[in-house]
Design an enzyme around this catalytic site. Structure first.
Site, PDB file in Angstrom:
ATOM      1  N   TYR A  34      14.683  71.998  72.132  1.00 40.24           N
ATOM      2  CA  TYR A  34      15.258  70.830  72.809  1.00 40.24           C
ATOM      3  C   TYR A  34      15.949  69.997  71.728  1.00 40.24           C
ATOM      4  CZ  TYR A  34      15.193  67.044  76.295  1.00 40.24           C
ATOM      5  OH  TYR A  34      15.551  66.055  77.168  1.00 40.24           O
ATOM      6  N   ARG A  79      29.937  66.952  78.361  1.00 44.96           N
ATOM      7  CA  ARG A  79      29.397  65.892  77.479  1.00 44.96           C
ATOM      8  C   ARG A  79      28.012  66.347  77.030  1.00 44.96           C
ATOM      9  NH1 ARG A  79      24.883  63.974  77.136  1.00 44.96           N
ATOM     10  NH2 ARG A  79      24.596  62.454  78.784  1.00 44.96           N
ATOM     11  N   LYS A  95      16.358  72.538  78.758  1.00 42.16           N
ATOM     12  CA  LYS A  95      15.724  71.679  79.778  1.00 42.16           C
ATOM     13  C   LYS A  95      14.754  72.509  80.628  1.00 42.16           C
ATOM     14  CE  LYS A  95      17.969  67.653  79.245  1.00 42.16           C
ATOM     15  NZ  LYS A  95      17.447  66.288  79.197  1.00 42.16           N
ATOM     16  N   GLU A 117      23.240  68.016  84.586  1.00 40.68           N
ATOM     17  CA  GLU A 117      22.955  67.636  83.204  1.00 40.68           C
ATOM     18  C   GLU A 117      24.220  67.622  82.367  1.00 40.68           C
ATOM     19  OE1 GLU A 117      19.519  67.073  82.328  1.00 40.68           O
ATOM     20  OE2 GLU A 117      20.540  66.105  80.661  1.00 40.68           O
ATOM     21  N   ASP A 118      24.399  66.567  81.622  1.00 37.27           N
ATOM     22  CA  ASP A 118      25.463  66.466  80.621  1.00 37.27           C
ATOM     23  C   ASP A 118      26.870  66.718  81.180  1.00 37.27           C
ATOM     24  OD1 ASP A 118      23.341  65.824  79.085  1.00 37.27           O
ATOM     25  OD2 ASP A 118      23.703  67.299  77.508  1.00 37.27           O
ATOM     26  N   ASP A 155      20.175  63.917  85.788  1.00 35.26           N
ATOM     27  CA  ASP A 155      19.161  63.549  84.795  1.00 35.26           C
ATOM     28  C   ASP A 155      19.646  62.443  83.864  1.00 35.26           C
ATOM     29  OD1 ASP A 155      16.800  63.800  83.275  1.00 35.26           O
ATOM     30  OD2 ASP A 155      17.816  65.135  81.878  1.00 35.26           O
ATOM     31  N   ASP A 156      20.921  62.500  83.469  1.00 40.01           N
ATOM     32  CA  ASP A 156      21.422  61.515  82.499  1.00 40.01           C
ATOM     33  C   ASP A 156      21.520  60.124  83.107  1.00 40.01           C
ATOM     34  OD1 ASP A 156      22.005  63.349  80.227  1.00 40.01           O
ATOM     35  OD2 ASP A 156      23.175  64.296  81.795  1.00 40.01           O
ATOM     36  N   ASN A 210      21.464  61.097  71.333  1.00 37.47           N
ATOM     37  CA  ASN A 210      21.077  62.399  70.777  1.00 37.47           C
ATOM     38  C   ASN A 210      22.312  63.155  70.306  1.00 37.47           C
ATOM     39  OD1 ASN A 210      18.303  62.114  71.574  1.00 37.47           O
ATOM     40  ND2 ASN A 210      18.967  62.485  73.670  1.00 37.47           N
ATOM     41  N   ASN A 254      12.930  59.605  75.670  1.00 39.46           N
ATOM     42  CA  ASN A 254      13.769  60.724  76.107  1.00 39.46           C
ATOM     43  C   ASN A 254      13.431  61.069  77.549  1.00 39.46           C
ATOM     44  OD1 ASN A 254      14.605  63.627  76.483  1.00 39.46           O
ATOM     45  ND2 ASN A 254      15.378  63.235  74.440  1.00 39.46           N
TER      46      ASN A 254
HETATM   47  N1  LIG Z   1      17.396  59.584  75.202  1.00 39.03           N
HETATM   48  C1  LIG Z   1      17.734  60.092  76.349  1.00 39.03           C
HETATM   49  O1  LIG Z   1      16.889  60.458  77.183  1.00 39.03           O
HETATM   50  C2  LIG Z   1      19.171  60.240  76.696  1.00 39.03           C
HETATM   51  C3  LIG Z   1      20.149  60.039  75.765  1.00 39.03           C
HETATM   52  N2  LIG Z   1      21.461  60.184  76.112  1.00 39.03           N
HETATM   53  C4  LIG Z   1      22.447  60.003  75.062  1.00 39.03           C
HETATM   54  O2  LIG Z   1      23.277  58.902  75.344  1.00 39.03           O
HETATM   55  C5  LIG Z   1      24.541  59.110  74.775  1.00 39.03           C
HETATM   56  C6  LIG Z   1      25.585  58.706  75.782  1.00 39.03           C
HETATM   57  O3  LIG Z   1      25.517  59.494  76.930  1.00 39.03           O
HETATM   58  P1  LIG Z   1      26.459  59.174  78.187  1.00 39.03           P
HETATM   59  O4  LIG Z   1      26.256  57.791  78.659  1.00 39.03           O
HETATM   60  O5  LIG Z   1      26.294  60.242  79.173  1.00 39.03           O
HETATM   61  O6  LIG Z   1      27.886  59.321  77.489  1.00 39.03           O
HETATM   62  P2  LIG Z   1      29.256  58.722  77.940  1.00 39.03           P
HETATM   63  O7  LIG Z   1      30.284  59.444  77.166  1.00 39.03           O
HETATM   64  O8  LIG Z   1      29.340  58.724  79.432  1.00 39.03           O
HETATM   65  O9  LIG Z   1      29.225  57.196  77.459  1.00 39.03           O
HETATM   66  C7  LIG Z   1      29.313  56.768  76.137  1.00 39.03           C
HETATM   67  C8  LIG Z   1      29.583  55.282  76.161  1.00 39.03           C
HETATM   68  O10 LIG Z   1      29.498  54.783  74.836  1.00 39.03           O
HETATM   69  C9  LIG Z   1      30.595  53.937  74.612  1.00 39.03           C
HETATM   70  N3  LIG Z   1      30.949  53.875  73.197  1.00 39.03           N
HETATM   71  C10 LIG Z   1      31.596  54.789  72.446  1.00 39.03           C
HETATM   72  N4  LIG Z   1      31.796  54.312  71.197  1.00 39.03           N
HETATM   73  C11 LIG Z   1      31.258  53.078  71.170  1.00 39.03           C
HETATM   74  C12 LIG Z   1      31.159  52.077  70.177  1.00 39.03           C
HETATM   75  N5  LIG Z   1      31.666  52.291  68.966  1.00 39.03           N
HETATM   76  N6  LIG Z   1      30.545  50.926  70.495  1.00 39.03           N
HETATM   77  C13 LIG Z   1      30.032  50.713  71.723  1.00 39.03           C
HETATM   78  N7  LIG Z   1      30.072  51.644  72.704  1.00 39.03           N
HETATM   79  C14 LIG Z   1      30.690  52.790  72.422  1.00 39.03           C
HETATM   80  C15 LIG Z   1      31.733  54.519  75.418  1.00 39.03           C
HETATM   81  O11 LIG Z   1      32.763  53.562  75.652  1.00 39.03           O
HETATM   82  C16 LIG Z   1      30.967  54.903  76.683  1.00 39.03           C
HETATM   83  O12 LIG Z   1      30.879  53.779  77.514  1.00 39.03           O
HETATM   84  C17 LIG Z   1      24.586  60.542  74.315  1.00 39.03           C
HETATM   85  O13 LIG Z   1      24.438  60.588  72.915  1.00 39.03           O
HETATM   86  C18 LIG Z   1      23.383  61.181  74.953  1.00 39.03           C
HETATM   87  O14 LIG Z   1      22.807  62.169  74.151  1.00 39.03           O
HETATM   88  C19 LIG Z   1      21.858  60.470  77.376  1.00 39.03           C
HETATM   89  C20 LIG Z   1      20.918  60.701  78.347  1.00 39.03           C
HETATM   90  C21 LIG Z   1      19.510  60.639  78.060  1.00 39.03           C
HETATM   91  C1  LIG Z   2      18.332  63.802  76.604  1.00 39.29           C
HETATM   92  C2  LIG Z   2      19.563  63.990  77.322  1.00 39.29           C
HETATM   93  O1  LIG Z   2      19.571  64.331  78.493  1.00 39.29           O
HETATM   94  C3  LIG Z   2      20.821  63.759  76.660  1.00 39.29           C
HETATM   95  O2  LIG Z   2      20.841  63.345  75.491  1.00 39.29           O
HETATM   96  O3  LIG Z   2      21.849  63.987  77.286  1.00 39.29           O
HETATM   97 MG   LIG Z   3      21.439  65.021  79.164  1.00 40.99          MG
END
Ligand SMILES: NC(=O)C1=CN([C@@H]2O[C@H](COP(=O)(O)OP(=O)(O)OC[C@H]3O[C@@H](n4cnc5c(N)ncnc54)[C@H](O)[C@@H]3O)[C@@H](O)[C@H]2O)C=CC1
Ligand SMILES: CC(=O)C(=O)O
Ligand SMILES: [Mg+2]
Length: 564
Positions: A126, A179, A197, A268-269, A291-292, A441, A486
């Site tokens: 993962y 993504r 996953k 997912e993603d 999930d996201d 991540n 997470n």
């Molecule tokens: N810990 C967890 O369980 C999860 C973590 N994530 C992580 O969250 C991150 C984002 O995922 P999504 O929202 O789906 O991506 P996304 O691409 O839909 O959104 C990213 C956002 O960040 C903003 N952004 C980019 N550069 C920036 C900056 N310099 N300053 C401020 N904002 C900025 C963008 O404008 C956009 O609004 C990924 O790295 C993903 O791995 C996502 C889902 C679950």
């Molecule tokens: C953990 C997860 O779903 C993500 O980073 O997109």
């Molecule tokens: Mg994800």
């Protein structure tokens, strides 16, 4: 019926379930040895070797399952020892390879070692290593796993779905690779994510490995490097858009539903625009969730409620929390949506959440031109921020300095964006125990490291990250606890509960029940030590609890029809 479903919830709690399926093996000889579902390697006893036509196809000595287990763990540990001091990515990929080889050969042994050693192996199968695997997928590819539906398969999916060898499928994780974690568009290489996953589903929720299906919908890629890579394994064309894109997803969903009407589909993603659009399009028609958006929201809400408790305040004080969310994508907006709902439930019509949202262009306000409709409900009115000396597009440091938030939460995908200046500004937080969530991540995309967070923001903070970091030695015997925020703490329970409830769709109430269950899982003593989430080794237990809460919510909403 309700009594039946209720007792399923109770049993879930008691046993941490595995859903059995009929297992009649029609294969013989080498076909069995080459089938990871049934292969026992040298573990086949002589009676089975005779019955299955294996005599002579294996060395004579029978090596028991336990001996094979020990042998695998010994080789894994010696790999660890022999690669000490080598580059981290190289070591992680070597570990992934040895696990993947076992996965390809003998699933029974693979899942046994995975379940028993989940704390060690989760970072390999993962996040973070799965990200590296996706980036290097074309080079690492040896054998296919899961199914691939491409834009070229239009009109064929209904028959293709019958190419999958299992009669029953319970859980599908689907991506279009647009993504992948914070790594962007990885096209067909994103298949590593559904595989990872679903491994977590097996390990945490006890889903039968023969009833899971990772799926890649290859609609092209906009990643120029991949399009130019002669070894790239996906379609070498730009991504489909608009109705053309949706027609592919529609066709896939119809095909799945026709063959396995009870299967749960986890999206997912997907890039944000399709994540929201597909969720809205399918959430009442199929038993699916994103999930996201939804899993992450529940995990974050549980952590945010935990931080209120960590400050020694009643949960209702959540309505007064000042939270700065950095990242207005599918994850950030999902989190804010659920947090606003929670505030509304607590404060009713008088609710006035103190949430601030930033994207790549800074603070989002109603003054923004071409504001994304999904972000609009969270945009600040100029009147709300003028008093703070903030305006449209204010940068992160300014926002943190002026808002003095209780919580700083990153879902931006931008590694290191919580730099020294931002973290030092958190020292002026209005909270006695401010929280920093660096949820992006994989590790290199985390908004800050655990060490930096404790060093610059202070030892009194609560810290959580999406990918694992080691606990931080603060000196004088003190330890800065690192939580893993997470969605792996939620999605397996959501999927399991939805499956066992037999609900036709996954309601907000079922998702909220999952989040509340996770939030209440941690004791007050743990909260005082900065612990917001259970350790990975408890994932089976917490998943059973979350699953039971989801079933109970489905029963309460009269959505449950039972699993059969
Ligand atoms: N810990 C967890 O369980 C999860 C973590 N994530 C992580 O969250 C991150 C984002 O995922 P999504 O929202 O789906 O991506 P996304 O691409 O839909 O959104 C990213 C956002 O960040 C903003 N952004 C980019 N550069 C920036 C900056 N310099 N300053 C401020 N904002 C900025 C963008 O404008 C956009 O609004 C990924 O790295 C993903 O791995 C996502 C889902 C679950
Ligand atoms: C953990 C997860 O779903 C993500 O980073 O997109
Ligand atoms: Mg994800």
């Amino acid at each position: 019926m309700w009594r039946l479903v209720r007792s399923a919830a109770t049993n879930l709690r008691r046993f941490s379930t595995a859903i059995p399926g009929p297992c009649i093996v029609h294969k013989r000889g080498t076909d069995i040895l080459h089938d990871p579902w049934f292969n026992k390697d040298t573990g086949f006893p002589l009676t089975e070797r005779d019955r299955l036509g294996l005599r002579g196809l294996l060395p004579p000595r029978v090596i028991s399952f336990e001996q094979q287990y020990d042998r695998f763990m010994e080789s894994y540990r010696s790999l660890e020892k022999n690669t000490q001091g080598q580059q981290e990515g190289v070591v992680s990929l070597a570990k992934w390879r040895i696990l993947n080889r076992l996965h390809d050969r003998n699933e029974t042994l693979y899942y046994r070692v995975l379940i028993d050693n989940i704390e060690d192996f989760a970072p390999i199968i993962y996040t973070p290593t799965v990200g590296l695997v996706c980036q290097n997928y074309s080079g690492l590819f040896r054998r296919p796993r899961g199914m691939y539906f491409s834009a070229k398969d239009k009109g064929e999916m209904m028959s293709m779905i019958y190419n999958w060898p299992a009669h029953e499928v319970d859980m599908i994780v689907l991506t279009d690779g647009s993504r992948i974690l914070g790594l962007g568009d990885l096209g067909v290489q994103g298949i590593g994510i559904p595989i990872g996953k679903l491994d977590v589903y097996v390990a945490a929720a006890g889903i039968n490995p023969q009833r899971i299906l990772p799926v890649m919908l290859d609609v092209g890629t906009n990643n120029q490097n991949l399009l130019e890579d002669r070894l790239y394994l996906g379609l070498r064309q730009p991504r489909l858009e608009g109705e053309e894109y949706l027609s592919i997803i529609d066709e896939f969903m119809e095909a799945v539903h026709a063959r396995w009407p009870k299967a749960i589909v986890q999206f997912e993603d997907f890039q944000m625009k399709w994540a929201f659009e597909t969720l809205q399009r399918y959430r009442k028609r199929f038993c699916m969730f994103n999930d996201d958006i939804q899993g992450t929201a529940g995990v974050a809400l549980a952590g945010l409620l935990g931080t209120v408790r960590a400050q020694g305040r009643p949960l209702t004080d959540f309505v007064n929390q000042k939270i700065v969310v950095v990242g207005a994508g599918s994850a950030g907006l999902g989190v804010l949506g659920m947090a606003v709902q929670a505030v509304s439930r607590m404060a009713g019509a008088a609710a006035n959440p103190q949430f601030f949202l930033l994207d790549k262009d800074g603070l989002i306000t109603k003054a923004r031109k071409n504001i994304d409709p999904a972000a609009a409900p969270f945009a600040k009115a100029p009147g709300e921020i003028e008093g703070l000396g903030l305006r449209e597009g204010a940068n992160l440091v300014d926002v943190v300095k002026k808002v003095k938030p209780h919580v700083l939460l990153g879902l931006s995908g931008v590694g290191g964006i919580f730099n020294e200046e931002v973290l030092k500004a958190m020292r002026e937080s209005d909270s006695t125990k401010p929280a920093i969530f660096a949820m992006s991540n994989p590790t290199l995309n985390a908004e800050c490291t655990a060490v930096d967070a404790f060093k610059h923001a202070g030892e009194h903070i609560v810290f959580a990250s999406g990918s694992p970091f080691k606990h931080v030695d603060l000196g004088n015997g003190k330890v800065g606890h690192v939580n893993q925020a997470n969605n792996m703490y939620l999605f397996p329970g959501v999927g399991l509960g939805a499956l066992l409830s037999g609900s036709h769709f996954i309601s907000d109430g079922m998702l909220l029940a999952a989040a509340e269950c996770l939030a209440s899982y941690i004791t007050d003593e743990e909260i005082q030590q900065g612990i917001l989430y259970p350790p990975t080794r408890s994932i089976r237990h917490i998943t059973a609890e979350v699953g039971a809460a989801v079933v109970q919510a489905a029963v309460a909403e009269e959505l449950a029809e039972g699993h059969w």
